[in-house]
Design a protein around this motif. Structure first.
Motif, short mmCIF file in Angstrom:
data_model
loop_
_atom_site.label_atom_id
_atom_site.label_comp_id
_atom_site.label_asym_id
_atom_site.label_seq_id
_atom_site.Cartn_x
_atom_site.Cartn_y
_atom_site.Cartn_z
N PHE B 15 -27.24 -16.05 20.21
CA PHE B 15 -28.13 -17.20 20.12
C PHE B 15 -27.40 -18.35 19.44
CE2 PHE B 15 -31.32 -19.57 17.59
CZ PHE B 15 -31.95 -20.19 18.66
N ASP B 16 -27.50 -19.50 20.04
CA ASP B 16 -26.75 -20.64 19.53
C ASP B 16 -27.69 -21.83 19.43
OD1 ASP B 16 -25.03 -22.73 19.10
OD2 ASP B 16 -24.25 -22.74 21.15
N ASN B 17 -27.88 -22.33 18.21
CA ASN B 17 -28.70 -23.54 18.14
C ASN B 17 -27.86 -24.76 17.81
OD1 ASN B 17 -28.20 -22.74 15.60
ND2 ASN B 17 -30.30 -22.67 14.91
N GLU B 29 -15.82 -4.64 32.15
CA GLU B 29 -16.55 -3.72 33.03
C GLU B 29 -17.88 -3.26 32.43
OE1 GLU B 29 -13.87 -0.79 34.66
OE2 GLU B 29 -15.57 0.44 35.24
N ASN B 30 -18.91 -3.30 33.25
CA ASN B 30 -20.24 -2.83 32.85
C ASN B 30 -20.83 -3.50 31.62
OD1 ASN B 30 -20.95 -1.02 34.85
ND2 ASN B 30 -19.56 0.51 34.01
N ALA B 31 -20.20 -4.54 31.14
CA ALA B 31 -20.71 -5.22 29.95
C ALA B 31 -21.70 -6.29 30.38
CB ALA B 31 -19.56 -5.85 29.18
N ALA B 32 -22.56 -6.66 29.45
CA ALA B 32 -23.55 -7.68 29.77
C ALA B 32 -23.64 -8.70 28.64
CB ALA B 32 -24.91 -7.04 29.98
N LEU B 33 -23.70 -9.95 29.03
CA LEU B 33 -23.79 -11.01 28.03
C LEU B 33 -25.10 -11.77 28.23
CD1 LEU B 33 -22.51 -13.27 26.07
CD2 LEU B 33 -21.82 -14.36 28.19
N THR B 34 -25.78 -12.01 27.16
CA THR B 34 -26.91 -12.93 27.21
C THR B 34 -26.64 -14.03 26.20
OG1 THR B 34 -28.38 -11.12 27.75
CG2 THR B 34 -29.41 -13.16 27.03
N TYR B 35 -26.62 -15.24 26.67
CA TYR B 35 -26.30 -16.35 25.79
C TYR B 35 -27.43 -17.36 25.87
CZ TYR B 35 -23.76 -20.40 23.99
OH TYR B 35 -23.38 -21.48 23.26
N VAL B 36 -27.95 -17.72 24.74
CA VAL B 36 -29.07 -18.66 24.71
C VAL B 36 -28.69 -19.84 23.84
CG1 VAL B 36 -31.52 -18.95 24.21
CG2 VAL B 36 -30.66 -16.71 24.88
N PHE B 37 -28.88 -21.03 24.35
CA PHE B 37 -28.59 -22.19 23.50
C PHE B 37 -29.72 -23.19 23.52
CE2 PHE B 37 -27.04 -23.59 27.63
CZ PHE B 37 -27.39 -24.93 27.66
N ILE B 38 -29.79 -23.95 22.43
CA ILE B 38 -30.79 -25.01 22.34
C ILE B 38 -30.10 -26.28 21.93
CG2 ILE B 38 -32.73 -25.82 20.94
CD1 ILE B 38 -33.87 -23.14 20.99
N LYS B 194 -36.85 -10.51 23.58
CA LYS B 194 -37.99 -10.64 22.68
C LYS B 194 -37.62 -11.12 21.28
CE LYS B 194 -41.91 -7.93 24.13
NZ LYS B 194 -42.17 -6.55 24.51
N GLN B 195 -36.53 -10.54 20.74
CA GLN B 195 -36.18 -10.86 19.35
C GLN B 195 -35.82 -12.34 19.18
OE1 GLN B 195 -34.30 -9.00 21.41
NE2 GLN B 195 -32.14 -9.00 20.89
N LEU B 196 -35.50 -12.99 20.31
CA LEU B 196 -35.10 -14.39 20.20
C LEU B 196 -36.27 -15.35 20.27
CD1 LEU B 196 -31.82 -14.87 22.22
CD2 LEU B 196 -32.16 -14.95 19.77
N ARG B 197 -37.32 -14.90 20.92
CA ARG B 197 -38.43 -15.82 21.20
C ARG B 197 -38.99 -16.44 19.92
NH1 ARG B 197 -41.97 -12.62 25.46
NH2 ARG B 197 -40.09 -11.78 26.36
N LYS B 198 -38.99 -15.60 18.87
CA LYS B 198 -39.54 -16.08 17.60
C LYS B 198 -38.69 -17.22 17.03
CE LYS B 198 -39.66 -11.84 16.28
NZ LYS B 198 -39.33 -10.80 15.33
N ASN B 199 -37.36 -17.08 17.23
CA ASN B 199 -36.42 -18.06 16.66
C ASN B 199 -36.60 -19.45 17.24
OD1 ASN B 199 -35.31 -16.16 15.13
ND2 ASN B 199 -33.50 -15.84 16.39
#
Lengths: 457, 205
Positions: B15-17, B29-38, B194-199
């Protein structure tokens, strides 16, 4: 590949300017066309601009063009080949497969004398004349209606627009000049070869269409049969003025031989409540860079670009469309479909811009691409710029391959794999193909079948 | 310039603000990234490069931007598929008010080696004032044929019809506007972990 044709074409020409581009060559062209001084001055000015401009570095690879190795003007002879027997076998074969009528075949290959088409289309021309429609070659237009031409020539696309528009401005020859008077609706599509003394479609044609208030005209250029040319570069310019409440449709069916660089500038200016429609099919040439554009300058004007591109082996179709919304309540639509196969490359390059003070504009851009094998490539480069909360902008693009399920379904119904592919592709291009006049649409389907032969393994 | 490697089989949520300005992610391989920015407030630039290097790697990039007054944002998101069966997702939503501006450049590049890959890029902008401006350049370069790539870009204001509808139901104009903006953002908020939504505090009101 086209060596043979090259020699064939040259031998029969009556006059050919020296290779390369110089002031002398431009003056010669002007002299041969018996132009008055204003046009000669325009040409020389364009030549100056051409020399200062650089070749665009984006888009396709243009580094192979040698501007000094091109004949810029050939006064065409009456016939390209003396007889049907001398027409290259490949071309003949294509004509047969396409099912082009024998009469048209002769015309396309340049075997036929011009007067034949005069007889056929003479009555249509008479009818047009009675309505006040001017339909001439650009050269005749310059000679007969200098005032009208002077007012609009080079106003929509000035020579300083880009290098190839400047090149065209300097050495243009051929093309059509059309003026449709107020309120006149031309119900039959006008075609270049209707024209008396129409020569073979030129390499540097210049077309100017003026549709006066409330008029309608449909112009059609090109044909589905391969047009081969000795020249390796085709730089046309098409300018269209759509006045208040008028509507113009411009259909292009481009199938140049596969050694040609097709670099065309097309632009229309649409006034209040006018409608401009570009229907563009690109199937031939080595590289096409063509982005028909519409400037919506009047309130409630509408612009449409329907573009269809087919890229086979060693081909790069860099096409798309441009729409500038300069007035309020204008709307536009760009639909682009492309198919790449056998190592071909298609690119969509689109620009939609809603200017700062335009309000309540609507635009939608849709571009779909099919890639048939893993040698081919498809790119999408749109730029969409919107301003203000009252405008609505939508853009969507989709790239995929032929769906296995669909192919399987058709095959289970008894179609051969090749037939099912062609069927799916024809369905894919249908939204644009249906906008093309019927007889050409049929030929288009046949052409696709021909080009696709063995495209997918 | 930060360079992060998501190792084989790992799942990472970042998470990046506004602290990471430009960043490169290598996904194995088989890795997953979720990146969220504001992004909000001031003149800002974010440049993200995601390289899907391993088979079956996946990435999701989510972004929200809110601009008012003379804010200016530049967002560059590039996803390069280098391995087969990789999947990418980019979803950016933004609201522009005042004289704010945003340039969005998204590139989806599916290389020849990345057969069986798919990528979806989506960017929606809600323009709240007549002076706000957005420029979108969603580019695609697809060199593999066994691939699916989609992108879509929209920009519009609040629909008058919808506001009228809400008003007819007894909701005052101000609240209905707010409701609609919330609805616009809800679409992306629902997709976030889910854990990010609060942020994420919606910079509304």
């Amino acid at each position: 590949m086209p060596r043979r044709w090259k020699r064939g074409g040259m031998k029969n020409s009556l006059f050919k300017a020296k290779k390369g581009l110089s002031k002398r060559v431009v003056e010669q062209i002007s002299w041969h066309k018996k132009e008055s001084s204003w046009m000669r001055k325009l040409r020389l000015k364009a030549l100056g601009i051409f020399k200062t401009k650089t070749v665009p570095t984006w888009g396709g690879d243009l580094s192979q063009i040698d501007f000094d190795d091109i004949y810029y003007y050939l006064k065409p002879a009456k016939q390209e080949f003396d007889s049907w027997d001398k027409v290259p076998r490949e071309i003949k074969r294509t004509y047969e497969k396409l099912g082009v009528p024998q009469a048209e075949r002769g015309f396309l290959s340049g075997v036929k004398a011009q007067w034949d088409s005069e007889v056929v289309y003479g009555s249509i021309l008479k009818k047009l004349k009675r309505k006040g429609v001017i339909f001439l070659s650009m050269e005749e237009g310059v000679l007969k209606y200098p005032d009208l031409v002077k007012e609009y020539f080079g106003k929509i696309i000035p020579a300083s627009d880009n290098k190839f528009a400047a090149l065209n401005g300097a050495v243009w020859s051929g093309g059509s000049f059309i003026y449709v008077p107020r309120g006149v609706k031309v119900d039959l599509p006008l075609q270049a070869y209707f024209r008396i003394n129409a020569q073979k479609i030129g390499q540097f044609e210049r077309t100017l269409i003026i549709a006066d208030e409330g008029s309608f005209v449909h112009y059609l250029e090109g044909c589905t049969s391969p047009i081969y040319t000795s020249n390796s570069i085709h730089a046309g310019v098409v300018e269209i003025i759509v006045k208040r409440n008028a509507r113009v449709r411009y259909t292009t069916i481009q199938n140049w031989s596969k050694n040609v660089y097709n670099l065309v500038t097309k632009r229309a200016r649409v006034e209040e409540e006018g409608i401009m429609e570009w229907v563009d099919f690109n199937g031939g040439s080595a590289l096409t860079m063509k982005y028909p554009s519409v400037y919506l300058v009047g309130k409630k004007a509408r612009g449409e670009v329907l573009s269809l591109a087919l890229a086979g082996a060693n081909q790069h179709q860099d096409t798309g469309g441009k729409v500038l919304h300069l007035a309020s309540e204008t709307s536009s639509r760009i639909v682009s479909k492309s198919v790449s196969f056998k190592g071909g490359r298609t690119s969509f390059r689109g620009l939609v811009k809603i200017m700062g003070d335009a309000t309540n504009c609507k635009t939608s851009v849709v571009c779909d691409a099919l890639i048939l094998d893993n040698l081919s490539r498809s790119d999408t480069y749109p730029l969409i710029s919107a301003c203000g909360d009252s405008n609505k902008v939508e853009h969507e693009a989709f790239v995929s391959k032929l769906s296995k399920e669909q192919l399987f379904y058709l095959q289970s119904r008894g179609f051969s794999p090749a037939d099912s592919e062609v069927m799916i592709i024809n369905g894919f291009i249908e939204p644009i193909a249906k906008e093309i006049p019927f007889e050409y649409a049929i030929e288009l389907n046949r052409l696709i079948k021909l080009e696709m032969e063995g495209a997918v393994g | 310039m930060d360079n992060l490697i998501i190792k084989k089989g790992q799942t990472k949520v970042i998470f990046d603000n506004g602290s990471l300005e430009n960043c490169t992610f290598d996904v194995e391989e088989n890795a997953a990234l979720t990146y969220v920015f504001i992004l909000s407030g001031g003149v800002k630039r974010t440049e993200i490069l995601v390289r899907l290097l391993g088979k079956s790697s996946s990435s999701s990039v989510f972004g929200i931007f809110y601009g008012e007054k003379k804010d200016e944002f530049q967002i560059v998101i590039r996803t390069i598929h280098k391995a087969s069966d990789s999947s990418g997702q980019t979803f950016v939503k933004g609201i522009l008010d005042g004289e704010s501006k945003c340039i969005f450049l998204g590139l989806v590049d599916i290389e020849k080696s990345a057969s069986g890959s798919c990528d979806i890029l989506r960017q929606d902008t809600l323009l709240l004032s007549s002076q706000s401006r957005v420029e979108s350049l969603p580019h695609m370069e697809i060199k593999a044929n066994n691939a699916i790539a989609k992108h879509s870009v929209t920009s519009s204001g609040l629909s008058d019809e919808q506001i009228l509808y809400l008003q007819m139901r007894g909701i005052d104009p101000k609240t209905s506007r707010k409701l609609m903006i919330e609805g616009f953002l809800l679409e992306i908020l629902n997709k976030l972990p889910k854990q990010l939504r609060k942020n994420i505090i919606c910079p509304l009101r």
